[in-house]
Design a protein around this motif. Structure first.
Motif, PDB file in Angstrom:
ATOM      1  N   CYS A 133       4.359  -3.249  -9.056  1.00 28.07           N
ATOM      2  CA  CYS A 133       3.100  -3.890  -8.667  1.00 28.07           C
ATOM      3  C   CYS A 133       2.040  -2.862  -8.251  1.00 28.07           C
ATOM      4  N   ASP A 134       2.453  -1.684  -7.785  1.00 25.26           N
ATOM      5  CA  ASP A 134       1.452  -0.672  -7.439  1.00 25.26           C
ATOM      6  C   ASP A 134       0.808  -0.130  -8.707  1.00 25.26           C
ATOM      7  N   ALA A 135       1.618   0.092  -9.730  1.00 28.65           N
ATOM      8  CA  ALA A 135       1.107   0.579 -11.011  1.00 28.65           C
ATOM      9  C   ALA A 135       0.174  -0.459 -11.645  1.00 28.65           C
ATOM     10  N   LEU A 156      -2.741   6.239 -13.628  1.00 24.77           N
ATOM     11  CA  LEU A 156      -2.664   5.727 -12.264  1.00 24.77           C
ATOM     12  C   LEU A 156      -1.221   5.633 -11.768  1.00 24.77           C
ATOM     13  N   ASP A 157      -1.012   5.993 -10.514  1.00 25.33           N
ATOM     14  CA  ASP A 157       0.287   5.870  -9.838  1.00 25.33           C
ATOM     15  C   ASP A 157       1.375   6.774 -10.420  1.00 25.33           C
ATOM     16  N   THR A 158       1.002   7.793 -11.164  1.00 26.67           N
ATOM     17  CA  THR A 158       1.926   8.846 -11.581  1.00 26.67           C
ATOM     18  C   THR A 158       1.083  10.017 -12.066  1.00 26.67           C
ATOM     19  N   HIS A 217      -0.490   9.090  -5.843  1.00 24.48           N
ATOM     20  CA  HIS A 217      -0.068   9.389  -4.466  1.00 24.48           C
ATOM     21  C   HIS A 217       1.334   9.994  -4.411  1.00 24.48           C
ATOM     22  N   HIS A 218       1.852  10.437  -5.573  1.00 24.77           N
ATOM     23  CA  HIS A 218       3.192  11.031  -5.585  1.00 24.77           C
ATOM     24  C   HIS A 218       3.135  12.552  -5.410  1.00 24.77           C
ATOM     25  N   VAL A 219       4.153  13.082  -4.739  1.00 21.35           N
ATOM     26  CA  VAL A 219       4.206  14.525  -4.495  1.00 21.35           C
ATOM     27  C   VAL A 219       4.441  15.281  -5.802  1.00 21.35           C
ATOM     28  N   SER A 246       0.162   3.822  -0.760  1.00 21.06           N
ATOM     29  CA  SER A 246       0.119   3.127  -2.051  1.00 21.06           C
ATOM     30  C   SER A 246      -0.960   3.754  -2.916  1.00 21.06           C
ATOM     31  N   ASN A 247      -0.803   3.603  -4.223  1.00 28.59           N
ATOM     32  CA  ASN A 247      -1.886   4.036  -5.096  1.00 28.59           C
ATOM     33  C   ASN A 247      -3.029   3.028  -5.042  1.00 28.59           C
ATOM     34  N   GLY A 248      -2.689   1.779  -4.753  1.00 26.39           N
ATOM     35  CA  GLY A 248      -3.702   0.733  -4.688  1.00 26.39           C
ATOM     36  C   GLY A 248      -4.821   1.069  -3.712  1.00 26.39           C
ATOM     37  N   THR A 281       3.443  -4.258  -1.893  1.00 22.55           N
ATOM     38  CA  THR A 281       4.781  -3.941  -2.414  1.00 22.55           C
ATOM     39  C   THR A 281       5.172  -2.492  -2.135  1.00 22.55           C
ATOM     40  N   ASP A 282       4.230  -1.556  -2.224  1.00 28.48           N
ATOM     41  CA  ASP A 282       4.593  -0.162  -1.956  1.00 28.48           C
ATOM     42  C   ASP A 282       4.864   0.087  -0.470  1.00 28.48           C
ATOM     43  N   THR A 283       4.556  -0.881   0.375  1.00 25.46           N
ATOM     44  CA  THR A 283       4.830  -0.750   1.813  1.00 25.46           C
ATOM     45  C   THR A 283       5.953  -1.680   2.265  1.00 25.46           C
TER      46      THR A 283
HETATM   47 MN   LIG Z   1       3.003   3.710  -5.964  1.00 27.56          MN
END
Ligand SMILES: [Mn+2]
Length: 327
Positions: free
Chosen positions: A28-30, A90-92, A117-119, A136-138, A166-168
């Motif tokens: 859902c974040d993606a 987005l999100d990766t 938002h990923h390391v 979250s990326n959102g 969802t990411d939280t």
């Molecule tokens: Mn995410």
């Protein structure tokens, strides 16, 4: 960590067409990031397509109400993607997570933007907007939308709310900060509904799943001076309820919820002599080390492994390993 969105604004202003993409097995974040960003770009009069390497998983298909998310190779070609002015990832930010979209983007002349938002990640040759402290990326997409000066609408706010929620783990993980709630409040003010979102996300069990959970909870027991909880799902449990192995998802977290417990282990009989072991920790105890002892892996606080044998044997071996490591 805060992102300087200044370079993002002219890039969007100068472009007319966009392709948005995200990682394989999109969550859902993606998808929320893609749909929220798409709605904002459409509000600016841009042409937007969302093209992923993978289809929307059926259990979260509610997020894509209008069927906007396309899959590369089925109805959308590489050449069509290449025609866009800008590709937004987005999100990766890892080539390996983009599936068949990786080569399409790599070989494209379009300008590239990453919001993530990923390391971990690769250099995608993109203008990159990254905040690894964001839960979250959102929320990063919300910042981007605000930088663009687009007024929040329900079409923007609803998918971004799903992304954040969802990411939280519904606003409860250790990554959650005041900023999370400030952003969520803006999304609710713009039309996202916590009540509806929760229902769509979590009130969707089957009777079989609920009854299986009852049987798993009934098997719960404590070990190692109450520091460890264990539970199991056996062949008999699946037969009696009609539930499937997938219905055991997340149950281990409820086994972990017993007061005083540091580590939880759920043993699921997958049939054919394979036992799936899910491990969770809420102390410093590193469950990944336990999983690795048996050939599995994961993270410090969440890990898993498959062991051959019976549920009893698997439980005995894993508990012994935990006992040794606890000292
Ligand atoms: Mn995410």
């Amino acid at each position: 960590m805060s992102i300087d969105w200044k370079p993002f604004v002219p890039l969007v202003q100068q472009a007319r067409s966009f392709v948005l993409t995200s990682h394989m097995r999109p969550d859902c974040d993606a998808l929320g990031s893609e749909l929220g960003m798409a709605a904002a770009l459409v509000a600016l009069g841009k042409t937007v397509r969302i093209v992923n390497g993978d289809s929307v998983p059926s259990h979260i298909s509610f997020i894509d109400r209008r069927g906007q998310v396309e899959v590369i190779g089925s109805g959308v070609t590489d050449a069509e993607v290449h025609m866009a002015d800008v590709h937004m990832v987005l999100d990766t930010s890892a080539w390996g997570q983009l599936g068949p979209m990786a080569d399409v983007i790599r070989s494209s002349p379009a300008r590239k933007v990453v919001i993530d938002h990923h390391v971990s990640g690769d250099d995608l040759g993109a203008m990159t907007f990254k905040d690894t402290t964001s839960e979250s990326n959102g929320r990063l997409v919300l910042q981007a939308v605000e930088a663009l000066g687009v007024k929040l609408t329900p079409d923007i706010a609803k998918p971004l709310f799903y992304a954040m929620a969802t990411d939280t783990g519904w606003f409860r993980f250790s990554s959650v900060t005041k900023e999370t709630f400030v952003a969520a409040a803006k999304l609710v003010a713009a039309g996202a509904s916590p009540h509806e979102s929760f229902g769509a996300l979590y009130d969707r069990n089957t009777l079989a799943r609920v009854r299986l959970h009852g049987r798993i909870m009934d098997s719960a027991a404590l070990a190692i001076d109450g520091r460890v909880s264990v539970a199991r799902a056996t062949d008999a449990d699946f037969a009696a309820t009609g539930a499937e192995v997938a219905d055991t998802e997340d149950v281990v977290n409820r086994v972990l919820s017993i007061a005083g417990v540091e580590v939880a282990a759920l043993f699921v009989d997958m049939g054919g002599g394979a036992i799936k072991v899910s491990l969770r920790s809420r102390s410093d105890f590193d469950v990944r080390q336990i999983a690795e002892l048996f050939g599995g892996g994961g993270h410090t606080k969440a890990a898993g492994v498959r062991i051959r044998g019976s549920v009893d044997d698997a439980q005995q071996s894993v508990l012994e390993a935990v006992r040794v490591q606890m000292g």
